[in-house]
Scaffold this motif. Structure first.
Motif, PDB file in Angstrom:
ATOM      1  N   LEU A 172      44.643  25.222  53.746  1.00  0.00           N
ATOM      2  CA  LEU A 172      43.360  26.112  53.318  1.00  0.00           C
ATOM      3  C   LEU A 172      44.001  27.400  52.673  1.00  0.00           C
ATOM      4  O   LEU A 172      45.214  27.775  53.182  1.00  0.00           O
ATOM      5  N   SER A 173      43.138  27.907  51.924  1.00  0.00           N
ATOM      6  CA  SER A 173      43.674  28.939  50.956  1.00  0.00           C
ATOM      7  C   SER A 173      44.049  30.326  52.189  1.00  0.00           C
ATOM      8  O   SER A 173      45.077  30.836  51.803  1.00  0.00           O
ATOM      9  N   GLU A 174      43.429  30.422  53.199  1.00  0.00           N
ATOM     10  CA  GLU A 174      43.656  31.586  54.029  1.00  0.00           C
ATOM     11  C   GLU A 174      45.037  31.215  54.537  1.00  0.00           C
ATOM     12  O   GLU A 174      45.778  32.146  55.081  1.00  0.00           O
ATOM     13  N   ASP A 175      45.240  30.113  54.991  1.00  0.00           N
ATOM     14  CA  ASP A 175      46.561  29.877  55.594  1.00  0.00           C
ATOM     15  C   ASP A 175      47.652  29.715  54.599  1.00  0.00           C
ATOM     16  O   ASP A 175      48.740  30.168  55.006  1.00  0.00           O
ATOM     17  N   VAL A 176      47.320  29.466  53.306  1.00  0.00           N
ATOM     18  CA  VAL A 176      48.545  29.375  52.440  1.00  0.00           C
ATOM     19  C   VAL A 176      49.066  30.795  52.304  1.00  0.00           C
ATOM     20  O   VAL A 176      50.150  31.101  52.080  1.00  0.00           O
ATOM     21  N   LYS A 177      47.989  32.007  52.240  1.00  0.00           N
ATOM     22  CA  LYS A 177      48.352  33.146  52.068  1.00  0.00           C
ATOM     23  C   LYS A 177      49.432  33.629  53.064  1.00  0.00           C
ATOM     24  O   LYS A 177      50.460  34.267  53.011  1.00  0.00           O
ATOM     25  N   ILE A 178      49.252  33.356  54.307  1.00  0.00           N
ATOM     26  CA  ILE A 178      49.902  33.374  55.656  1.00  0.00           C
ATOM     27  C   ILE A 178      51.323  32.835  55.525  1.00  0.00           C
ATOM     28  O   ILE A 178      52.340  33.628  55.736  1.00  0.00           O
ATOM     29  N   TYR A 179      51.374  31.638  55.100  1.00  0.00           N
ATOM     30  CA  TYR A 179      52.759  30.816  54.646  1.00  0.00           C
ATOM     31  C   TYR A 179      53.514  31.793  53.843  1.00  0.00           C
ATOM     32  O   TYR A 179      54.806  31.694  53.586  1.00  0.00           O
ATOM     33  N   GLU A 180      52.658  32.034  52.852  1.00  0.00           N
ATOM     34  CA  GLU A 180      53.591  32.814  51.718  1.00  0.00           C
ATOM     35  C   GLU A 180      54.272  34.077  52.155  1.00  0.00           C
ATOM     36  O   GLU A 180      55.206  34.570  51.924  1.00  0.00           O
ATOM     37  N   GLU A 181      53.486  34.837  53.187  1.00  0.00           N
ATOM     38  CA  GLU A 181      54.028  36.052  53.746  1.00  0.00           C
ATOM     39  C   GLU A 181      55.261  35.566  54.587  1.00  0.00           C
ATOM     40  O   GLU A 181      56.186  36.227  54.825  1.00  0.00           O
ATOM     41  N   ILE A 182      55.155  34.884  55.361  1.00  0.00           N
ATOM     42  CA  ILE A 182      56.100  34.336  56.318  1.00  0.00           C
ATOM     43  C   ILE A 182      57.276  33.698  55.332  1.00  0.00           C
ATOM     44  O   ILE A 182      58.622  33.921  55.819  1.00  0.00           O
ATOM     45  N   SER A 183      57.041  32.887  54.557  1.00  0.00           N
ATOM     46  CA  SER A 183      58.173  32.727  53.716  1.00  0.00           C
ATOM     47  C   SER A 183      58.914  34.008  53.089  1.00  0.00           C
ATOM     48  O   SER A 183      60.349  33.602  53.080  1.00  0.00           O
ATOM     49  N   GLN A 184      58.367  34.725  52.786  1.00  0.00           N
ATOM     50  CA  GLN A 184      58.931  36.232  52.247  1.00  0.00           C
ATOM     51  C   GLN A 184      60.049  36.701  53.420  1.00  0.00           C
ATOM     52  O   GLN A 184      60.859  37.228  53.266  1.00  0.00           O
ATOM     53  N   LYS A 185      59.417  36.587  54.863  1.00  0.00           N
ATOM     54  CA  LYS A 185      59.962  37.146  55.858  1.00  0.00           C
ATOM     55  C   LYS A 185      61.227  36.286  55.972  1.00  0.00           C
ATOM     56  O   LYS A 185      62.343  36.873  56.492  1.00  0.00           O
ATOM     57  N   TYR A 186      61.203  34.980  55.866  1.00  0.00           N
ATOM     58  CA  TYR A 186      62.346  34.060  55.897  1.00  0.00           C
ATOM     59  C   TYR A 186      63.432  34.275  54.979  1.00  0.00           C
ATOM     60  O   TYR A 186      64.537  34.560  55.427  1.00  0.00           O
ATOM     61  N   LYS A 187      62.964  34.552  53.742  1.00  0.00           N
ATOM     62  CA  LYS A 187      63.982  34.874  52.671  1.00  0.00           C
ATOM     63  C   LYS A 187      64.710  36.235  53.049  1.00  0.00           C
ATOM     64  O   LYS A 187      65.925  36.365  52.641  1.00  0.00           O
ATOM     65  N   ASN A 188      63.887  37.418  53.389  1.00  0.00           N
ATOM     66  CA  ASN A 188      64.745  38.242  53.820  1.00  0.00           C
ATOM     67  C   ASN A 188      65.659  38.161  55.079  1.00  0.00           C
ATOM     68  O   ASN A 188      66.821  38.774  55.111  1.00  0.00           O
ATOM     69  N   PHE A 189      65.331  37.149  55.903  1.00  0.00           N
ATOM     70  CA  PHE A 189      66.198  36.870  57.156  1.00  0.00           C
ATOM     71  C   PHE A 189      67.424  36.184  56.604  1.00  0.00           C
ATOM     72  O   PHE A 189      68.557  36.385  56.840  1.00  0.00           O
ATOM     73  N   LEU A 190      67.233  35.177  55.565  1.00  0.00           N
ATOM     74  CA  LEU A 190      68.338  34.632  55.054  1.00  0.00           C
ATOM     75  C   LEU A 190      69.430  35.727  54.482  1.00  0.00           C
ATOM     76  O   LEU A 190      70.449  35.552  54.352  1.00  0.00           O
ATOM     77  N   LYS A 191      68.760  36.795  53.793  1.00  0.00           N
ATOM     78  CA  LYS A 191      69.625  38.059  53.527  1.00  0.00           C
ATOM     79  C   LYS A 191      70.603  38.420  54.415  1.00  0.00           C
ATOM     80  O   LYS A 191      71.880  38.700  54.113  1.00  0.00           O
ATOM     81  N   THR A 192      69.773  38.716  55.783  1.00  0.00           N
ATOM     82  CA  THR A 192      70.722  39.282  56.582  1.00  0.00           C
ATOM     83  C   THR A 192      71.885  38.350  57.152  1.00  0.00           C
ATOM     84  O   THR A 192      72.899  38.882  57.881  1.00  0.00           O
ATOM     85  N   ILE A 193      71.697  37.015  56.937  1.00  0.00           N
ATOM     86  CA  ILE A 193      72.825  36.140  57.389  1.00  0.00           C
ATOM     87  C   ILE A 193      73.676  35.685  56.238  1.00  0.00           C
ATOM     88  O   ILE A 193      74.307  34.677  56.446  1.00  0.00           O
ATOM     89  N   ASN A 194      73.642  36.198  55.134  1.00  0.00           N
ATOM     90  CA  ASN A 194      74.387  35.908  53.780  1.00  0.00           C
ATOM     91  C   ASN A 194      74.103  34.202  53.483  1.00  0.00           C
ATOM     92  O   ASN A 194      74.760  33.747  53.116  1.00  0.00           O
ATOM     93  N   LEU A 195      73.005  33.858  53.759  1.00  0.00           N
ATOM     94  CA  LEU A 195      72.703  32.500  53.232  1.00  0.00           C
ATOM     95  C   LEU A 195      71.496  32.621  52.168  1.00  0.00           C
ATOM     96  O   LEU A 195      70.633  31.497  52.037  1.00  0.00           O
ATOM     97  N   ASP A 196      71.299  33.398  51.388  1.00  0.00           N
ATOM     98  CA  ASP A 196      70.041  33.607  50.444  1.00  0.00           C
ATOM     99  C   ASP A 196      70.742  33.257  48.921  1.00  0.00           C
ATOM    100  O   ASP A 196      70.185  33.459  48.063  1.00  0.00           O
ATOM    101  N   PHE A 197      71.763  32.441  49.249  1.00  0.00           N
ATOM    102  CA  PHE A 197      72.145  31.822  47.706  1.00  0.00           C
ATOM    103  C   PHE A 197      71.152  30.781  47.295  1.00  0.00           C
ATOM    104  O   PHE A 197      70.263  30.238  47.819  1.00  0.00           O
ATOM    105  N   LYS A 198      71.340  30.471  45.867  1.00  0.00           N
ATOM    106  CA  LYS A 198      70.534  29.669  45.031  1.00  0.00           C
ATOM    107  C   LYS A 198      70.986  28.123  45.884  1.00  0.00           C
ATOM    108  O   LYS A 198      72.081  27.930  45.526  1.00  0.00           O
ATOM    109  N   ARG A 199      69.764  27.703  46.252  1.00  0.00           N
ATOM    110  CA  ARG A 199      70.431  26.284  46.775  1.00  0.00           C
ATOM    111  C   ARG A 199      69.674  24.885  46.259  1.00  0.00           C
ATOM    112  O   ARG A 199      68.670  25.330  45.652  1.00  0.00           O
TER     113      ARG A 199
END
Length: 662
Positions: free
Chosen positions: A344-371
């Motif tokens: 559902l679209s309401e949930d998609v928006k939430i998942y998109e925001e959490i995806s960004q949180k996860y990508k920021n987390f990957l930066k902190t552990i140096n795993l944010d390379f193109k994979r």
């Protein structure tokens, strides 16, 4: 308080003792895990529950950490549902160890952790010869002949691995990629290419039916044996959803434990990175629905006219009792038009925001390379079942990111994105040699050569953008072909980290096929990094589970206002807040109607409610949102009472209220 201190002390001691017994320098076998889980048998804090026995006699186990008392929600972590992902199992063991060493993680939540959802397939990783498989040991007649499991793979060259055989054949479909003859890709006849190899898994044709290894031992993919998007009539997914002991017992557990607040899957997909997969096509056109005469009469609609699903939902609401819960799911069931096929679209928006949180987390552990992109969640998988049918916030993580590598045969070659940024003059200034190399690399049509390009550019019949678009259509390099890119990247990843990924092709005299070559990628190499890399990968990534849990709804009675109206009558206003990031429940949780609402009650029976309900239901509170609930009550004497805000799958709260009398 004294009891609590003792409780935490025991918790800490058990956690410390447990952690000392796990060594993450190697992958743990079935017997290793049995020993680890048996150490929990006498613990009052963590216990092992055997959900079922597999056909091979292995235990499908669940570890519970924390007391599943009322008002204490739970996190369910399901690891290695496929069975061929030992790294996911190790991550679950690491998480168990992590929770037992951090008492805060079980203060508010119960943890249910399944270290491996398909133990039989998992056991294959520790057997020789090494043969990658995600099937359990349910006998299955894959080739629909008179025998079962009669034509499996064999280690013909005795190297301990089941790999592949390539055979030169004029009817072959495969050709080597340019620059690395070890790697094969399908030939493209439409481009004038002719295959030179046929490709088989390593073994012989045991049943002499002309097919090789088409009916091996087992089985069913437990990880694809759940109801949502279940694929009927396949040779591997089971006869029906829940046909396997493993999947059936897991579904039974989750449906019996209503306190589960979140599901996290350790496997091959990564919903945290890519959010839930969308784009499935619905079988029914919900924008043009024609009602049958009986339904049209009930809704006062025209049976000759088509309506959108949204319009019909409004009609049903208008025709129903005020307190009837009318939602998209109930209307779909009334109309018999099937279930949702996309988040559902309401949930998609939430998942998109959490995806960004996860990508920021990957930066902190140096795993944010193109994979290399992780797999999307599979049809019939536990994660799609959990979201679509249970209505729970559901996430998944994979733990073996493979860095995307440049095409080793064309290092320094301009990518299509780089070409697009060049002007016409800049492109032509590359010179004949470089442009011809680009044409060859990207498989330009034979009639497009350097001289033709110059002619087209000068006559302005083609520009750089049109040229790039042409190459995108013809290119079959690793940049454009995801499978070739994956293989190329795996070789580069192994080379960089000092482990062998590919077994070179070597000639072998096959009893039926004649001269063949045996070789290819090692089994499990794409999913299971060597022991030396394992601990670092899980140690860095498992802590994101804490981040996910921190997003859960937290139901709080923010404040209560009591105002006397005289003659023993009081107005009570309660402000019910969700302190968490996630709504309670998510949009799909409302749709499934399986998530218990928040129930507000007073614990004192002496109170008389004049206006309002004894059991007030709050069906939804947005993340960081507040809902106001009001009552008018009567009491002819001073009264102490407690307002309770309770539900099974979120943190609960209570508030002391005093009616002072006249």
């Amino acid at each position: 308080m004294k009891y609590l201190k003792s409780f935490y002390l025991i918790f800490f001691i058990i956690g410390f003792a447990f952690s000392q017994k796990i060594n993450f320098s190697h992958y743990h076998s079935i017997s290793d895990i049995e020993k680890i889980l048996n150490n929990l048998s006498n613990s009052k804090i963590a216990k092992r529950i055997i959900l079922t026995k597999t056909l091979k006699g292995n235990n499908l186990s669940l570890v519970q950490i924390g007391n599943s008392e009322k008002g204490k929600p739970a996190i369910l972590v399901a690891a290695n549902m496929e069975g061929d992902l030992p790294l996911a199992t190790e991550a679950s063991l690491y998480l168990i160890n992590h929770i037992l060493n951090d008492k805060k993680m079980s203060d508010d939540y119960v943890w249910y952790i399944i270290p491996c959802g398909n133990p039989d397939a998992f056991q294959r990783y520790f057997e020789k010869p090494l043969h990658e498989s995600n099937l359990n040991f349910h006998e299955n007649n894959d080739d629909l002949d008179e025998n079962i499991d009669e034509d499996g793979c064999e280690d013909l060259n005795g190297d301990g691995f089941i790999t592949q055989m390539r055979v030169k054949d004029p009817l072959g479909e495969w050709i080597p990629i340019e620059g690395d003859s070890r790697i094969l890709r399908r030939a493209k006849p439409e481009r004038g290419e002719k295959g030179i190899y046929k490709l088989y898994s390593e073994g012989i044709d045991n049943d002499n039916d002309g097919l090789y290894n088409e009916d091996s031992k087992g089985g069913v993919k437990v990880g694809c044996n759940f109801p949502q998007f279940f694929r009927y009539f396949t040779s591997t997914d089971g006869k029906w959803p829940g046909s396997e002991n493993e999947s059936k017992s897991i579904m039974k557990f989750v449906n019996e434990n209503k306190n589960i607040a979140m599901v996290i899957v350790f496997g091959s997909s990564n919903i945290c990175l890519n959010k839930l997969y969308g784009g499935r096509k619905e079988e029914v056109n919900t924008s043009r629905i024609i009602l049958n005469r009986r339904m049209a009469a009930f809704l006062n609609a025209d049976p000759s006219q088509s309506y959108s699903l949204e319009e019909i939902i409004e009609m049903v609401k208008n025709a129903s009792a005020p307190d009837m819960d009318v939602n998209e799911n109930t209307v779909r069931e009334m109309l018999g038009i099937g279930s949702f096929v996309n988040p559902l679209s309401e949930d998609v928006k939430i998942y998109e925001e959490i995806s960004q949180k996860y990508k920021n987390f990957l930066k902190t552990i140096n795993l944010d390379f193109k994979r290399i992109e992780p797999e999307k969640e599979k049809d019939g998988s536990f994660e799609v079942y959990s979201y679509y049918q249970l209505g729970l916030p559901t996430f998944s993580l994979d733990f073996s990111p493979i860095p995307e590598a440049a095409d080793v045969k064309n290092e320094g070659m301009l990518s299509l994105q780089q070409i697009e940024k060049l002007s016409k003059d800049e492109f032509l200034s590359l010179g004949k040699e470089k442009i011809e190399k680009i044409l060859k690399n990207y498989n330009a049509p034979p009639n497009i050569n350097y001289d033709k390009i110059v002619e087209l550019f000068k006559s302005e019949k083609m520009d750089v953008k049109k040229f790039s678009d042409l190459l995108k259509k013809t290119s079959i390099t690793v940049e454009q072909d995801s499978e070739l890119l994956k293989m190329n990247s795996m070789i580069a990843y192994g080379k960089k980290n000092g482990f062998e990924t590919f077994i070179d092709w070597k000639t072998y005299k096959h009893p039926q096929l004649g001269e063949v070559e045996i070789g290819g990628f090692k089994p499990y190499v794409f999913t299971t990094p060597p022991d030396s890399l394992m601990e670092r990968l899980i140690k860095l990534q498992v802590p994101f589970v804490n981040e996910l849990v921190s997003l859960l709804p937290k139901i709080k009675i923010n404040r209560v206002e009591v105002k006397s109206k005289g003659n023993g009558i009081y107005e009570i206003k309660a402000f019910i807040e969700n302190e968490g990031y996630l709504p309670y429940p998510m949009a799909n949780g409302i749709r499934t109607n399986k998530i218990k609402p928040i129930i507000l009650t007073f614990n004192n029976k002496d109170i008389k409610i004049i206006d309002g309900k004894k059991r007030t239901l709050i069906k939804k509170i947005n993340g960081k949102g507040i809902e106001l609930v009001k009552w008018m009550v009567y009491s002819d004497k001073p009264l102490k009472l407690k307002l309770l805000a309770e539900t099974d799958s979120a943190l609960n709260d209570s508030y002391d209220i005093e009616l002072r009398g006249e």
